[in-house]
Design a protein around this motif. Sequence first.
Motif, short mmCIF file in Angstrom:
data_model
loop_
_atom_site.label_atom_id
_atom_site.label_comp_id
_atom_site.label_asym_id
_atom_site.label_seq_id
_atom_site.Cartn_x
_atom_site.Cartn_y
_atom_site.Cartn_z
N ALA A 32 0.82 -1.22 0.00
CA ALA A 32 0.00 0.00 0.00
C ALA A 32 0.86 1.27 0.00
CB ALA A 32 -0.93 -0.01 1.21
N LYS A 33 2.03 1.20 0.63
CA LYS A 33 2.93 2.35 0.69
C LYS A 33 3.73 2.51 -0.60
CE LYS A 33 3.42 2.38 5.71
NZ LYS A 33 4.30 2.08 6.87
N ALA A 34 3.83 1.44 -1.39
CA ALA A 34 4.67 1.48 -2.59
C ALA A 34 3.91 1.71 -3.88
CB ALA A 34 5.47 0.17 -2.69
N PHE A 35 2.65 1.23 -3.94
CA PHE A 35 1.93 1.24 -5.21
C PHE A 35 0.50 1.77 -5.05
CE2 PHE A 35 4.73 -2.63 -5.40
CZ PHE A 35 5.70 -2.07 -6.24
N PRO A 36 -0.13 2.24 -6.16
CA PRO A 36 -1.52 2.69 -6.13
C PRO A 36 -2.48 1.51 -5.86
CG PRO A 36 -0.39 3.52 -8.08
CD PRO A 36 0.51 2.50 -7.46
N THR A 37 -3.63 1.83 -5.30
CA THR A 37 -4.60 0.81 -4.85
C THR A 37 -5.02 -0.16 -5.94
OG1 THR A 37 -5.45 2.31 -3.15
CG2 THR A 37 -6.86 0.46 -3.80
N ALA A 88 -7.37 1.79 3.74
CA ALA A 88 -7.37 1.94 5.20
C ALA A 88 -5.96 1.85 5.78
CB ALA A 88 -8.27 0.89 5.84
N LEU A 89 -5.11 1.02 5.17
CA LEU A 89 -3.75 0.86 5.68
C LEU A 89 -2.92 2.14 5.57
CD1 LEU A 89 -2.82 -2.73 4.41
CD2 LEU A 89 -2.79 -1.94 6.79
N ARG A 90 -3.38 3.08 4.77
CA ARG A 90 -2.66 4.36 4.67
C ARG A 90 -3.01 5.29 5.83
NH1 ARG A 90 -4.05 3.53 -1.11
NH2 ARG A 90 -2.13 2.83 -2.11
N GLN A 97 -5.49 -2.71 12.32
CA GLN A 97 -6.40 -3.21 11.30
C GLN A 97 -6.67 -4.70 11.48
OE1 GLN A 97 -5.60 -3.93 6.94
NE2 GLN A 97 -6.76 -2.04 6.75
N ALA A 98 -5.66 -5.42 11.97
CA ALA A 98 -5.82 -6.86 12.21
C ALA A 98 -7.00 -7.12 13.13
CB ALA A 98 -4.54 -7.44 12.80
N LEU A 148 -10.60 7.68 10.09
CA LEU A 148 -10.84 7.28 8.70
C LEU A 148 -10.37 5.86 8.43
CD1 LEU A 148 -11.77 7.90 5.85
CD2 LEU A 148 -9.54 8.95 5.40
N GLY A 149 -9.14 5.55 8.82
CA GLY A 149 -8.61 4.20 8.60
C GLY A 149 -9.42 3.14 9.33
#
Length: 294
Positions: A32-37, A88-90, A97-98, A148-149
């Motif tokens: 999620a931090k490296a690529f678009p959704t 959500a992970l962002r 989240q777990a 939000l997350g």
Amino acid sequence: MDEKKKMLLADFALLLAATFWGMGFVAGDMAAKAFPTFWIMAVRFLGAAFWMGLLFRRAVKSSMKEDIKAGMILGGLLFLAQPLQIIALRYTTPSKQAFLVTTYVVIVPFISWLVLRKRPQNKAFAAGAMALFGIGLISLSGSLRVELGDALSLLFALVYSFLIVATGICAKKVSPLAMSFYQYLTAGGLSLITMLILGEMPQAYPLVGVGAMAYLMIVNTVGAYTLQNIAQRYTSDTHSAVLLSMESVIGYFCGVVLYGDPFTTRVLIGGLIVFGAVLLSVLNWKEILKRKQA
């Protein structure tokens, strides 16, 4: 093979899927931090469809209309659910989240009751509440604030609950392997279309992100989702949800090992409660009591 053995193997498959997903929270965060959704989803699910077609080509070639229809329904639900978890992970942490996503363990019995008109056993409700409490002890360090997350993670849990119930219905009627292929193909195809419309393309391809994508594609999807689809052919939706909720416990412990999160007495107690919930769901206590009395 008799029904009891099939159910035991199904339980093992669900626990294995939970293990894969638990280990995958960190991989999901890295991706999620490296690529678009929707790039993540397109590559993950189209890649998974490719491997399913390669590994289980006989099942795919002999697909019936019912297999394709079931796969498309589940793929559509997967397409609706997965972006919520990735986005959500962002805004939240993998360990938090777990806990949040596994609230499906409480939601599933009610959706199953609503859709199938069949009230689950009382122990299913008790096991769900027990697992949720244990997961809370493990994952929450303070008061739960719906940011939000958090809200997106809870919304994912709601949509995923419908996916669990739909999988239980479809898996009993069609070939799980063929259904899985079309599920991934549908989710990946819809993601590809959305990605092209939004113009989502990565600016770079960091090695960590590529490794995370490989894990999500092969282990989380070809492995875990397919195991779930097969296993739900032999067990109930509520029972499946409780076993799959073990992913949160495993996700937390992966966080402890990978990120050095503190291991406390609270975590130990929470883990024992979740394990107790699994035992409550899996074991036939009436039969055990009868054997003791005999």
